[in-house]
Design a protein around this motif. Structure first.
Motif, short mmCIF file in Angstrom:
data_model
loop_
_atom_site.label_atom_id
_atom_site.label_comp_id
_atom_site.label_asym_id
_atom_site.label_seq_id
_atom_site.Cartn_x
_atom_site.Cartn_y
_atom_site.Cartn_z
N ILE A 4 21.74 55.31 75.24
CA ILE A 4 22.75 56.29 74.82
C ILE A 4 23.91 56.35 75.83
O ILE A 4 25.07 56.41 75.44
CB ILE A 4 22.12 57.68 74.65
CG1 ILE A 4 21.07 57.63 73.55
CG2 ILE A 4 23.17 58.73 74.34
CD1 ILE A 4 20.21 58.87 73.44
N TYR A 44 31.97 60.30 72.43
CA TYR A 44 32.14 60.47 70.98
C TYR A 44 32.11 59.11 70.28
O TYR A 44 31.42 58.95 69.26
CB TYR A 44 33.46 61.18 70.66
CG TYR A 44 33.71 61.23 69.18
CD1 TYR A 44 33.04 62.17 68.39
CD2 TYR A 44 34.56 60.34 68.57
CE1 TYR A 44 33.22 62.20 67.02
CE2 TYR A 44 34.75 60.36 67.20
CZ TYR A 44 34.09 61.30 66.44
OH TYR A 44 34.27 61.31 65.08
N SER A 47 28.64 57.85 70.11
CA SER A 47 27.81 58.62 69.17
C SER A 47 27.93 58.10 67.75
O SER A 47 27.01 58.29 66.95
CB SER A 47 28.17 60.11 69.22
OG SER A 47 29.40 60.35 68.56
N LYS A 51 25.14 57.52 63.86
CA LYS A 51 25.33 58.28 62.63
C LYS A 51 24.29 57.85 61.59
O LYS A 51 23.82 56.71 61.59
CB LYS A 51 26.74 58.05 62.07
CG LYS A 51 27.82 58.68 62.91
CD LYS A 51 29.20 58.31 62.45
CE LYS A 51 29.49 58.88 61.08
NZ LYS A 51 30.90 58.70 60.69
#
Length: 65
Positions: A4, A44, A47, A51
């Protein structure tokens, strides 16, 4: 966590339990608004890889094969 966070791109990774380094990096982040903004924007963007539309498609493809 390394899946991540890309160190010094969208966040900062530190050695576990290194309180001094943690405090320094946290202080740096609190006082450097431009770095916070860059990390925030990069986080962002990162990320988006997680989804539902992206992950779901990968799972469907895996099960189809």
């Amino acid at each position: 966590v390394r899946d991540i966070i890309d160190n010094n791109i969208n966040g900062v990774l530190i050695t576990p339990f290194d309180k001094d380094l943690y405090a320094k990096k946290l202080s740096d982040m609190m006082t450097n608004e431009s770095a916070r903004e860059i990390y925030s924007n990069n986080a962002y963007l990162k990320s988006q890889q997680f989804k539902l539309e992206v992950i779901g498609e990968k799972w469907l493809s895996l099960f189809s094969n």
